[in-house]
Write an enzyme that holds these catalytic residues in place. Structure first.
Site, PDB file in Angstrom:
ATOM      1  N   LYS A 293       1.211  -0.927   0.042  1.00 11.89           N
ATOM      2  CA  LYS A 293      -0.253   0.134   0.367  1.00 11.89           C
ATOM      3  C   LYS A 293       0.589   1.304  -0.526  1.00 11.89           C
ATOM      4  CE  LYS A 293      -4.352   0.912   1.960  1.00 11.89           C
ATOM      5  NZ  LYS A 293      -5.887   0.573   2.565  1.00 11.89           N
TER       6      LYS A 293
ATOM      7  N   GLU B 176     -19.231  -6.194   9.566  1.00 17.95           N
ATOM      8  CA  GLU B 176     -20.796  -5.584   9.509  1.00 17.95           C
ATOM      9  C   GLU B 176     -21.550  -6.815  10.477  1.00 17.95           C
ATOM     10  OE1 GLU B 176     -19.252  -5.131   7.260  1.00 17.95           O
ATOM     11  OE2 GLU B 176     -18.717  -2.484   7.242  1.00 17.95           O
TER      12      GLU B 176
ATOM     13  N   ARG C  41     -26.115  -3.327   6.180  1.00 20.63           N
ATOM     14  CA  ARG C  41     -25.233  -4.330   6.236  1.00 20.63           C
ATOM     15  C   ARG C  41     -26.100  -5.550   6.998  1.00 20.63           C
ATOM     16  NH1 ARG C  41     -20.192  -6.166   2.432  1.00 20.63           N
ATOM     17  NH2 ARG C  41     -21.138  -5.779   0.851  1.00 20.63           N
TER      18      ARG C  41
END
Ligand SMILES: Cc1ncc(C[n+]2csc(CCOP(=O)(O)OP(=O)(O)O)c2C)c(N)n1
Ligand SMILES: [Mg+2]
Length: 640
Positions: free
Chosen positions: A283, A369, A397
């Site tokens: 990243k 979630e 969700r």
């Protein structure tokens, strides 16, 4: 003309030499750093997928082959290679979206930006290609190690492995991070695969590992045959999760060695089976400020100085998430039952201070979630008071879990919804505009919307004191506004913020809409229209005093930055009717449409949510005029 400028579409990549590809990758990184520094956006994730995206577009033929980016925050390079190089208005109205967008390009397929859905999309698309005889079309899903922690990917894998007669390539873009380092057994396993393959018996930290992988020209590539020899197969087999996961595994591959990635993808394409290609990337690759940052600041940035990576406009204002984080630490010091839960977003949701103060009292569940909510119900059963801090849009969700696991079981769980209301640059999928309508149907739920720092502290304390029902606090994006003191607090907790000279209009303002409501009152007072402004503080359930006050006024106006259909206004209207109060009521809120990316102020203005527009409508209504359909309750005009 740069090499990048000469790329009009993916096929322009075909004729580039190896050296030119290396040059192109460098140009793309330079472009991303320079451009995203000016507009803000997802910098770190995109710097990591430069070679990977080039390789995918060289090996596969988009849009004939379908490329699905999980979450989509890492699709900037894809945009650059598919004819979209004007990043000057990225995430601003009229400019490029920060996620894939079908309206922008035929190369974009999935624009939802909620993580972990790519394998399900790819499953469906590849199945359809197979059924409809489009047998020469491949599907590529690009999924991060973070997104891989989401349950949907596992449901999809189970399904994909059951019918392996299609051309589906799953590229796992493994950088070891979500925002922060990716957690959980799966992450450990990926780490182990990375290390074991290359450095047997040596457990390297991820930094060392990346340093090794970062050396140019070094590829780690290995093809394995047969499901149970594949990484997933092994994982599954050793854990006895599935006995027969038929997905081929190729890797791990140095994701910054473009040639190596291409080679693996060509081999994957050659199989007529689902294949998983495990690619190791960094990243923030090639950008020192991002590589040296441990605090996830470069996952997404605002406007920064490209040299230093420092924010250009550093404000002294306190963010809602930071204010919440501080308040929570104070409460947790008093009450040891309080624990924090995050779905892979420790810092953005303000739980870092609690994690620093009480490391064992914050749980990162990964991008999960649904699991977070049911796990919270379990924590409550076991004697704790969980506070699940999550972006409002992502709680969608887990509606079933809020209903059936938390509410039905009367679990004392507090949900702190960040970025509730219109958010702006992230577009349709990131506006927190459905939570009020969605959650108020949950039996026993209580929903508060603080208007300033003081009400935040108060309402959070009230929420964690509730042990037999779900409580919700919704906090907007941005910084906490100046204090708005109440003239009076009514017995049932409703705050009166302004009292007009005459009892003409009652404005019920949800949360930060209080500011707008007071401005409406100021605009109307000189016109001889008296306005009372109240903040219910706890918007759900409706406080009895709101019904009484409504009966004493000629017009009630509710203001909420959530969808009007099924919002607080609608609920108050129903309660008024049930109580036999026939005062006219206008619900001011957002239309039931997907609102595009733009500045928050622009979106609110478009929806008629400005003090001027609300005041004009009130004047018209007081004269008995009918409002235009676009702002008439229940008759929502579509913005898009
Ligand atoms: C359902 C859902 N929850 C949370 C998020 C917020 N989010 C965006 S990107 C991200 C981390 C993604 O990590 P990974 O898939 O590894 O991609 P990377 O950024 O490392 O490339 C998270 C948690 C989201 N987009 N969707
Ligand atoms: Mg990652």
């Amino acid at each position: 003309m740069t090499l990048l400028e000469r790329i009009r579409g993916p096929r322009d990549l075909d004729r580039l030499t190896r050296d030119q590809l290396t040059e192109l990758a460098a140009e793309i990184r330079g472009f991303l750093i320079g451009s995203v520094a000016k507009t803000g956006g997802h910098l770190g994730p995109n710097l990591g997928v430069v070679e990977l995206t080039i390789a995918i577009h060289r090996v596969f033929d988009s849009p004939h082959d379908a490329i699905v980016f999980d979450t989509g925050h890492q699709s900037y390079v894809h945009k650059l290679l598919t004819g979209r190089q004007d990043f000057s208005r990225l995430r601003k109205s009229g400019g490029l979206a920060g996620y894939p967008s079908r309206a922008e390009s035929e190369h974009d397929i999935v624009e939802s930006s909620h993580a972990s859905s790519s394998l399900s999309w790819a499953d469906g698309i590849s199945r359809a290609f197979q059924v409809t005889g489009q047998l020469d079309r491949h599907v590529v899903a690009v999924v991060g190690d973070g997104a891989l922690t989401g349950g949907m990917t596992w449901e999809a894998l189970n399904n994909i492995s059951d019918d392996n007669n299609r051309r589906l390539v799953i590229v796992v873009n493994d950088n070891g991070r979500s925002y922060a380092p990716t957690i959980g057994g799966l992450a450990h396993y990926l780490n182990e695969v990375r290390t074991r393959r290359t450095y047997r018996d040596v457990q390297l930290g991820s930094k060392q590992l990346f340093d090794r992988f970062g050396r140019p020209g070094r590829a780690f590539y290995r093809g394995t045959r047969g499901a149970l020899h594949g990484f997933l197969g092994r994982f599954a087999y050793s854990d006895r999760m599935y006995s027969n996961l038929d997905i081929k595994y190729l890797g791990p591959i140095d994701g910054h060695d473009e040639a190596a990635v291409e080679q693996a993808l060509r081999q994957a394409k050659h199989y007529e089976l689902p294949v998983l290609v495990h690619v190791i990337t960094q990243k923030g690759r090639g950008y020192a400020p991002a590589r040296n940052d441990e605090a996830d600041r470069f996952h997404a940035v605002g406007v920064i100085d490209p040299e230093t990576g420092l924010a250009v406009a550093s404000s002294s204002k306190v963010d809602w998430a930071d204010a919440f984080g501080q308040d929570l630490v104070g409460l947790a010091e008093q009450d040891e039952r309080i624990v924090g839960i995050t779905a892979a977003m420790l810092r953005p949701v303000g739980l870092a201070p609690l994690a620093e103060r009480f490391p064992s009292r914050v749980i990162d569940v990964g991008i999960a979630e649904q699991h977070a909510v049911t796990s919270a119900a379990g924590l409550a059963f076991g004697g704790l008071h969980p506070v699940f801090a999550v972006y409002a849009t992502f709680l969608g969700r887990a509606l079933d879990q809020v209903l059936m696991d938390v509410a039905l079981h009367r679990a004392g769980v507090t949900f702190v919804l960040h970025r509730a209301g219109v958010t702006g640059p992230d577009g349709a999928s990131h506006h927190g505009m459905w939570d009020l309508a969605m959650l108020q149907i949950v039996p026993g739920i209580r929903i508060a919307s603080p208007r300033d720092g003081a009400t935040l502290a108060e309402e959070l304390a009230e929420a964690v004191a509730v042990q037999d029902a779900p409580t919700v606090l919704r906090l907007p994006k941005g910084s906490v506004p100046a204090a708005i003191p109440a003239l009076e607090r009514l017995e049932d907790g409703v705050d009166v913020l302004a009292r007009g000279a005459r009892g003409d209009v009652l404005i019920v303002a949800v949360g930060v809409m209080a500011d707008q409501a007071l401005e409406v009152a100021r605009l109307l007072e000189p016109q001889g229209i008296g306005v009372t402004v109240v903040d219910p503080r706890w918007a759900v359930p409706i406080a009895p005093s709101l019904v009484e006050l409504s009966a004493q006024h000629r017009l009630v106006v509710t203001i909420e930055d959530g969808v009007r259909v099924g919002g607080i206004g609608t609920r108050l209207r129903q309660d008024l009717r049930a109580a036999g109060v026939d005062t006219a009521l206008n619900e001011v809120g957002l239309p039931d449409a997907f609102l595009p990316h733009a500045d928050r102020a622009e979106i609110l203005a478009e929806a008629g949510l400005t003090p001027q527009q609300i005041a004009r409508d009130i004047v018209d209504q007081m004269r008995g005029a009918k409002l235009p359909a676009a702002r008439q309750a229940g008759e929502d005009a579509r913005i898009r």
